[in-house]
Structures are given as structure tokens and as C-alpha cells.
Design an enzyme around this catalytic site. Sequence first.
Site, PDB file in Angstrom:
ATOM      1  N   ASP A 187     -24.741  12.415 -23.133  1.00 42.38           N
ATOM      2  CA  ASP A 187     -24.386  13.486 -24.081  1.00 42.38           C
ATOM      3  C   ASP A 187     -24.672  14.847 -23.469  1.00 42.38           C
ATOM      4  O   ASP A 187     -25.231  15.734 -24.117  1.00 42.38           O
ATOM      5  CB  ASP A 187     -25.143  13.313 -25.397  1.00 42.38           C
ATOM      6  CG  ASP A 187     -24.562  14.197 -26.511  1.00 42.38           C
ATOM      7  OD1 ASP A 187     -23.358  14.534 -26.435  1.00 42.38           O
ATOM      8  OD2 ASP A 187     -25.302  14.548 -27.437  1.00 42.38           O
ATOM      9  N   LYS A 191     -38.948  18.800 -33.058  1.00 43.58           N
ATOM     10  CA  LYS A 191     -37.740  18.161 -33.598  1.00 43.58           C
ATOM     11  C   LYS A 191     -38.162  17.148 -34.664  1.00 43.58           C
ATOM     12  O   LYS A 191     -38.776  16.134 -34.374  1.00 43.58           O
ATOM     13  CB  LYS A 191     -36.951  17.455 -32.497  1.00 43.58           C
ATOM     14  CG  LYS A 191     -35.629  16.860 -33.024  1.00 43.58           C
ATOM     15  CD  LYS A 191     -35.017  15.867 -32.049  1.00 43.58           C
ATOM     16  CE  LYS A 191     -34.479  16.534 -30.824  1.00 43.58           C
ATOM     17  NZ  LYS A 191     -33.751  15.577 -29.951  1.00 43.58           N
ATOM     18  N   GLY A 234     -27.670  16.526 -34.849  1.00 42.63           N
ATOM     19  CA  GLY A 234     -27.208  15.303 -35.473  1.00 42.63           C
ATOM     20  C   GLY A 234     -28.335  14.404 -35.959  1.00 42.63           C
ATOM     21  O   GLY A 234     -28.158  13.618 -36.875  1.00 42.63           O
ATOM     22  N   PHE A 235     -29.528  14.519 -35.333  1.00 44.86           N
ATOM     23  CA  PHE A 235     -30.620  13.637 -35.698  1.00 44.86           C
ATOM     24  C   PHE A 235     -31.732  14.343 -36.465  1.00 44.86           C
ATOM     25  O   PHE A 235     -32.707  13.728 -36.845  1.00 44.86           O
ATOM     26  CB  PHE A 235     -31.219  12.983 -34.452  1.00 44.86           C
ATOM     27  CG  PHE A 235     -30.292  11.989 -33.809  1.00 44.86           C
ATOM     28  CD1 PHE A 235     -30.010  10.798 -34.428  1.00 44.86           C
ATOM     29  CD2 PHE A 235     -29.689  12.271 -32.595  1.00 44.86           C
ATOM     30  CE1 PHE A 235     -29.156   9.877 -33.845  1.00 44.86           C
ATOM     31  CE2 PHE A 235     -28.843  11.353 -32.006  1.00 44.86           C
ATOM     32  CZ  PHE A 235     -28.566  10.159 -32.633  1.00 44.86           C
ATOM     33  N   GLY A 236     -31.633  15.643 -36.688  1.00 45.86           N
ATOM     34  CA  GLY A 236     -32.681  16.328 -37.438  1.00 45.86           C
ATOM     35  C   GLY A 236     -32.709  17.815 -37.179  1.00 45.86           C
ATOM     36  O   GLY A 236     -31.775  18.390 -36.619  1.00 45.86           O
ATOM     37  N   VAL A 289     -34.851  21.364 -35.782  1.00 41.60           N
ATOM     38  CA  VAL A 289     -35.797  21.819 -34.764  1.00 41.60           C
ATOM     39  C   VAL A 289     -36.504  23.089 -35.263  1.00 41.60           C
ATOM     40  O   VAL A 289     -35.858  24.011 -35.760  1.00 41.60           O
ATOM     41  CB  VAL A 289     -35.091  22.108 -33.426  1.00 41.60           C
ATOM     42  CG1 VAL A 289     -36.108  22.545 -32.374  1.00 41.60           C
ATOM     43  CG2 VAL A 289     -34.352  20.868 -32.944  1.00 41.60           C
TER      44      VAL A 289
END
Length: 675
Positions: free
Chosen positions: A482, A385, A367-369, A371
Amino acid sequence: MMEKDRISSAMIIMLIILMLKSVNFVSGTENLIDTYCPDNFPLYTSSTSFQKNLKLLMETLSSNIVASNTSFFNNTSTGEGLDKVYGQALCRGDITNSTVCKECIEKASKDLMNRCKSEDAMIWYDVCQVRYSFQMFFSNAVYTGKYPKQNDLEKRVSDPTSFQQVLTYLMNNVSNEAAFNPAKNMFATADIEFSKKKKARIYGLVECTKDISETDCRSCLSSAITELNACCSYREGGIIVSRNCNVRFDLFEFFNASSSVAPLLIFPTSKGGKWKPWMFVLTICGSILIISVLIVFCIACLRQKKAREGDEERTERTLLQELASPKNVAITQEGELISSDQLFMTLATIKAATGNFSDTNKLGHGGFGTVYKGVLPDGNEIAVKRLSRKSWQGLEEFKNEVILIAKLQHKNLVKLLGCVLEGEEKILIYELMSNRSLDQFIFDPFRRPKLDWKTCYGIIGGLAKGLLYLHEESRLKIIHRDLKPNNVLLDHELVAKISDFGMARMFSENQNTANTKRIVGTHGYMAPEYAMEGLFSVKSDVFSFGVIMLEIISGKRNNGFYTTKLAPTLLAHAWRLWNEGNGLEVVDPILLVSCLDSEYEVVLRCVHIALLCVQEDPQHRPTMSNVVVLLGSESMALPQPRQPAFSSGKAIHVEPTASINHSVNESLWSNVTPR
């Protein structure tokens, strides 16, 4: 008499031309276009069962070819279990002669076996293609186009702009025919005139494999046409091949038009009358109005962009000041102090380590980038990441990871090795987990058998100890928020390590709960009081842990557990079986096979502990210290679990401002404490 001779001569010439075309067309079956033989897949040896199954499949692939609406196609498999091989063969839609098709498949199969030793490979010839894999790929539409080298040999056209317009019109029309006209059976050809003076034509061909849907076929062809335009729209010919679809064009009739009945397309041209004065006035006024609106819009956007960039500069400057603060230090396992600014690496170092963020080194996307896998100059392998650019969430996650997680050191937490903050780049560097994430084991039918009960029990215990460290044993009290199988990584020894702390929250020493309006996390793993009211505590993580325990034990996902007659969720399914006295039926049969007779009670005890963790009321759930003690003791009595959350669609109400009364919970678990 002379007239008859001329007619006869013309007929002979036409017959000779048709014969030459036929000869060229048949000989085209021998032309190799490209092969796919990846180095990043496992290699097989001649002594393995996989290779024997592969050889048998390749020998029978052509004989099992099936004609469907005048098209030859075959999906088949050989073997069982992990050594099973899946194969696919397809002959071009204009091939009506089964002998020509089978000869091409036989040659392609032998050629592929000689060229590749990978467990996944594919080969394309002019009129057929063959693929095999250790994975079941039938009906799975994943586009990965290939650019054959023969494209570079094609000559350039004199007017590439108009040529591209006509070519795009041709390929889009023929793609719609192939995908959405059932009579075409995923194959279509057509030709179109692009130069009236030279009477030149473009001939186009598209085809999809017969196991994908109409929508997937059109999507695949659209991607291929995009690549075809990029590489070859200025050339006299071009071809793009992929797993599920192929596209090709040329300035000569390279396909069998008699069998495919290629339609003649006409490129649309505008035909209008003379313009009247009022049309000119209206057009000019309209243009001026549109330009004025665009100028105002651009000025507003520039001002907004400058304001946003100013905010981002202030935010990043503030972040750097926070990172440089003396309070932000990490403690290594050897007891050494490391300030967070020592964690910084250069962007150049990370680019070199990842091959400039090459797709071949991509491990996954979150969701944030994205890897990536990398190797540092000292030889250490790392996971990189790369957070999404211009993302506030990405900046918040970066801050959370560097300031908060750098302070945490435990064998069941993924170690943060460093970070990069240069310009728009926000990058986090971790130790590389060679076996990737837990979900890729417990939900993968091929890798699942590698997890016996002893390994699963170790993963559950390691995950519990990692959470216990976060909740109670570290200098901070951390709520992950999470926790899910994707965020549990496995090292080379299958030791579980918790990762992804971008959504984590730190509690003060005497704080037990917190409330938020911004709900983050993954449905199916979020506790009800958090999902419904935004109230979270250590018991929220306990709920997520219980869900993961049940998924490890059963091999099934809680999300999407659609067994209709049994239950709507995995939690409800486990609860029903437990109440019926059939708790062991929750367990994956593969795990039971790997258990000793004496371990059945341990497995059942784990199901019991998991049900205690997912109880609807957070006060009834154990703490992670309780869980660790219960997992380590086979004799300690367990209380009876109550109904799990979300097992009947019931949503509980929790007052965000009310403090939780711990008296019930403390009395329930007072006899379960760490030694």
C-alpha cells in the site's frame, strides 16, 4: 370626535412601537456574537507582506460589497503567492440598507484585526460577518459550528418537549426555503405559534453564504439545527454560527419582517374520527405480532453478540500469546534486543499524552482509525493511531505492525515506539513526523514551492533506500502493498520515512511471489498483476514507487488525471511526452526553476527511471537495488522503457499458479547491481 381621537391615539402608539423596533434593530448591528481566532494556525507579524495585504483587504472589504437579490455579499482577495489573503463579508438577508451593512462590516473588520493575529480568523455580529484566511476557502463547505455564550443567558421554557417539536418543525421548514427556493437567496425567516393560550410565537431565521451549493447549504443548516436542538431547544432563544451558515430563534421578532416577508407556519395536528371495534382488534393483534418478532430478533442478536465476543476474546488471547513469543523481538539500531511485550504501554499513559484523544490533537483519519498527536511524560512527541473498535481488519493491522514492523529498524522507516491492547482499545504509537505526509506537500499549491529539486531528489532516494531495506537488506523480505504519498511521512528535515505496514506481507527467503483473493491497497498505485489477479511481489512495490516518483516530479496525481486531450492518466501523459522526446515537459515548472543547468539531465534521468518502474510486465521492471544504483550513478546506461501499465486501459492476465520466469529480467538488469 372621541372615536377619531381613539383611532389617532392608536395610530400614534403603533408608530412609536415601530420606531422603537427600528431603533432596536439598527442598534443590533453593534452586537458582537462570537469570534474564531485559532491558536493552532500560524501567527503573522506587522512587518510581513501577509499583514499588509490583510490590512488592505480589510479596508476595502466593505466598499466592494455587492447587492445580489437584495442581499449584500462579497468574496475577494489581495496579494499574490504565499502572502495572498482571501476575504469574505456577508450581511444578513433582511438588511436592505447598504449604509447599515457597510458600517457593520467596517466595524467587524477593525474588531477582527484587533482581536486576532492568526492567519485564519472570523467574526460574527448580529447583522454581518467577516472572515479572512491564507487559504482559498470560497465555495468550500466545511461545517464547524460555534456556540455563543449568550445562549446561556436565555430563560428556560415551561414545556420543553412540545416546544422542541414546534421549534424543529419551524427550523426545518425555513431551512428548506432558504436552501431550495431560489427567490430566498440562501436566507429565510418564519414564525409559528406554540401556545394558543398565551398567544406565544417562535421566530426563526436561517442563512447560508452565497458561494455554496443548495445541497451544501441544507447540509450545513441541518448540522447547525442539530446543535441548536442540543443546546437551546429548552430555552426561549438560541443561536449557532458557523463559517457557511447561521441559525437563530427567539420569542420576539428580532429580524426585519417587512423586508424578508416571514411566513406564518402552522404546526400540523392529527384530526381523526372515532375508532371502531375492528380497529382496536387489528391494532392489538398487530402490536402483539410486532413485539413477538422483536423479541425473537433480540434473542438472536444476543446469541450472535456472545458468539462474536467469544471469538474476539479467543482472537485477542491468541494475539497476546503471539506477541509474548520469544521469536517476536525487535533489534534497535544499537543492536539491543527488545521483546514485543516491552513495547506495551498503558491506556492511561496514552490518554494523558493525547488529552483523552482530544479533537484538537487529531492529525488525520485513515481506513483503520484515527491518528492523534501526543506528548509522553519524558517530553517526546508521538503519533498515536487509535484503531477502529470491533474491527477484524484493525486487529490484523495491529498484529502486523507489532509482530512484524517492530523488528525493522531503518532511518527511512517510521519507528514503532509502542502499543496498547486493553479491552476494545487497540493503539499503535509511533515517532511523530512534524511535516506529516508527502501528499500534503506535493499536491498542496501553498506548500509545493517549499520542495526544491534537491529536496525532492533526497525524498526519492530515501524512499528507494527504505524499500530496498524491506525487500533485500532486512532479516525479512517485506512487501508493503500500500505504498502511496499518504503513507510516506516527512520528518523535520524532510527526510522520507515509509509508514502504515498494516497491509504488508512477509516472504520466506526463497519466495518471490504470492497470490491473494483479498485485494487491498489504493487504485492508481497498485500494479496491474496485483489489481487484476491478486498476484504480488517486490515488483508490485516497484510499480508503486514509480508512480510516486512521477507524482513528485510532476506535482500531479495519477488518480484523476483528467486532461482529456492529453491522456487519461499521469502514466499515459508521461509516456506520450517521453516518446515525443519532450520528457522535461512532465516536470513541474517549480522544480525546473530550482534546478541548476547541470541538473536537468538528472531530472530527465529520474523520469526515465520512473517509467522503467511502471512498465506493464513485472519482469521488465528493475528491483529496488537496481533503482538505488541507477539513482546514484549519472553515467550508467539505462534501457529504453516499455509501455506503462494502465496507459491505454489494457488489462494483462497473469496465471496465479504459474511461477515467474526470471531469465528475461535477470538478463535485462544483470549489469545493474549494488556495489
